[in-house]
Write an enzyme that holds these catalytic residues in place. Structure first.
Site, PDB file in Angstrom:
ATOM      1  N   THR A  32      47.659  35.233  37.444  1.00 13.50           N
ATOM      2  CA  THR A  32      48.683  35.313  38.490  1.00 13.50           C
ATOM      3  C   THR A  32      48.042  35.716  39.818  1.00 13.50           C
ATOM      4  OG1 THR A  32      50.334  35.927  36.853  1.00 13.50           O
ATOM      5  CG2 THR A  32      50.818  36.537  39.123  1.00 13.50           C
ATOM      6  N   GLY A  33      48.605  35.203  40.901  1.00 15.56           N
ATOM      7  CA  GLY A  33      48.106  35.575  42.233  1.00 15.56           C
ATOM      8  C   GLY A  33      47.723  34.335  43.025  1.00 15.56           C
ATOM      9  N   THR A  35      44.740  33.274  44.052  1.00 15.80           N
ATOM     10  CA  THR A  35      43.572  32.541  43.535  1.00 15.80           C
ATOM     11  C   THR A  35      43.963  31.793  42.257  1.00 15.80           C
ATOM     12  OG1 THR A  35      42.308  34.456  44.330  1.00 15.80           O
ATOM     13  CG2 THR A  35      41.089  32.753  43.158  1.00 15.80           C
ATOM     14  N   ASP A  85      41.641  34.216  35.655  1.00 13.03           N
ATOM     15  CA  ASP A  85      42.503  35.004  36.540  1.00 13.03           C
ATOM     16  C   ASP A  85      41.690  35.584  37.694  1.00 13.03           C
ATOM     17  OD1 ASP A  85      44.745  36.283  37.536  1.00 13.03           O
ATOM     18  OD2 ASP A  85      45.015  37.622  35.828  1.00 13.03           O
ATOM     19  N   ALA A  87      41.214  38.833  40.673  1.00 13.39           N
ATOM     20  CA  ALA A  87      41.103  40.294  40.611  1.00 13.39           C
ATOM     21  C   ALA A  87      41.239  40.850  42.021  1.00 13.39           C
ATOM     22  CB  ALA A  87      39.758  40.710  40.013  1.00 13.39           C
ATOM     23  N   ASP A  88      41.619  42.107  42.088  1.00  9.16           N
ATOM     24  CA  ASP A  88      41.678  42.783  43.391  1.00  9.16           C
ATOM     25  C   ASP A  88      40.329  43.372  43.750  1.00  9.16           C
ATOM     26  OD1 ASP A  88      44.523  42.369  43.916  1.00  9.16           O
ATOM     27  OD2 ASP A  88      44.777  43.586  42.121  1.00  9.16           O
ATOM     28  N   GLU A 107      49.025  40.253  32.152  1.00  9.58           N
ATOM     29  CA  GLU A 107      47.626  39.814  32.316  1.00  9.58           C
ATOM     30  C   GLU A 107      46.731  40.475  31.271  1.00  9.58           C
ATOM     31  OE1 GLU A 107      47.660  38.953  37.122  1.00  9.58           O
ATOM     32  OE2 GLU A 107      47.028  40.912  36.436  1.00  9.58           O
TER      33      GLU A 107
HETATM   34  C1  5RP Z   1      48.053  39.953  40.019  1.00  2.64           C
HETATM   35  C2  5RP Z   1      46.584  40.145  39.993  1.00  2.64           C
HETATM   36  C3  5RP Z   1      45.763  39.227  40.838  1.00  2.64           C
HETATM   37  O1  5RP Z   1      44.804  38.642  40.044  1.00  2.64           O
HETATM   38  C4  5RP Z   1      45.112  40.022  41.936  1.00  2.64           C
HETATM   39  O2  5RP Z   1      46.114  40.737  42.639  1.00  2.64           O
HETATM   40  C5  5RP Z   1      44.343  39.118  42.894  1.00  2.64           C
HETATM   41  O3  5RP Z   1      45.239  38.369  43.620  1.00  2.64           O
HETATM   42  P1  5RP Z   1      44.780  37.276  44.682  1.00  2.64           P
HETATM   43  O4  5RP Z   1      44.125  36.178  43.907  1.00  2.64           O
HETATM   44  O5  5RP Z   1      46.087  36.856  45.314  1.00  2.64           O
HETATM   45  O6  5RP Z   1      43.860  37.919  45.656  1.00  2.64           O
HETATM   46  O7  5RP Z   1      46.045  40.996  39.343  1.00  2.64           O
HETATM   47  O8  5RP Z   1      48.726  40.944  39.278  1.00  2.64           O
END
Ligand code: 5RP
Length: 230
Positions: A32-33, A35, A85, A87-88, A107
């Site tokens: 999710t997010g 990316t 997925d 990550a932050d 996740e």
């Molecule tokens: C969502 C997440 C995302 O993977 C994380 O926030 C990264 O998001 P983005 O790809 O929008 O930078 O953990 O719960």
């Protein structure tokens, strides 16, 4: 290249990785997010190779359905070859902070049944020590104030803030729970901190993904996509 272009680059690299590593007819795990959304878009041309996907959020499921990828309940599968997925933050051991989009619980669950966790990130997500990004902690609603106090006590100088939506309402996850964002804590031993925080009554999921961290990082840099194995 800007951050969005780097995200698109790794999203495409992840779709290529799926083609090379997931047998035809696989069901894959999808995160999710922003990316992960670009990764879903990059799956469109190769969707006929997939049987479907297990998604970590309602938003991800809707996007997968939108491109014609069948979404399966996790209960319908015993194992996933891959989970892809974003990550932050990600540290040199492949431990991550996740949950900026609020999907951390699903996740972590979907990732737990995958053989390989492929993290896709632009270079800004690489850190020496986790914690510059506020740590998301999903909690049972009645426990939120008590958990917030406990978190601040465990990390002196930190601030635990209940997440709000843009219009000021209390944020709720797909599971109907609030999220506390812990600002100002640092996690040099992320696996030990994950265990410690998991013991707090009322915590549903802590956004440290260390005990089950990334196996492979595809990171988008100015020079292209680099691979790191953990
Ligand atoms: C969502 C997440 C995302 O993977 C994380 O926030 C990264 O998001 P983005 O790809 O929008 O930078 O953990 O719960």
């Amino acid at each position: 290249m800007n951050q969005d272009q780097l995200k698109a680059l790794v999203a495409q690299a992840a779709a290529d990785y799926v083609v090379a590593n997931a047998p035809e007819g696989s069901i894959i795990g999808v995160g999710t997010g922003s990316t992960a959304n670009l990764f879903i878009d990059a799956l469109a041309p190769i969707k006929s190779r997939l049987r479907g996907a297990v998604s970590s959020s309602e938003a991800g499921s809707a996007r997968l359905c939108g491109i014609g990828v069948e979404v399966f309940d996790l209960g319908a599968v015993t194992e996933l070859q891959l989970y892809v997925d974003g990550a932050d933050e990600i540290d040199p051991k492949g431990a991550m902070i996740k949950g900026g989009g609020g999907a951390l619980t699903r996740e972590k669950i979907v990732a737990s049944v995958a053989k390989e966790f492929v993290c896709i990130a632009d270079v800004s997500k690489l850190v020496a020590v986790l914690g510059s990004f506020a740590l998301p902690v999903e909690v049972i609603p009645m426990a939120a104030p008590a958990v917030a106090r406990k978190l601040e006590a465990l990390y002196p100088g930190s601030q635990a803030r209940l997440r709000k939506t843009k219009d000021g309402a209390e944020f709720r996850t797909d599971n109907g729970c609030p999220v506390i964002d812990l600002h100002g804590a640092r996690f040099s031993d992320a696996a030990a901190e994950e265990t410690r925080l998991n013991q707090i009554p009322g915590v549903v999921t802590v956004g440290l993904f260390a005990q089950r961290g990334a196996n492979l990082l595809l990171v988008g840099t100015e020079k292209g996509v680099e691979q790191r194995r953990y």
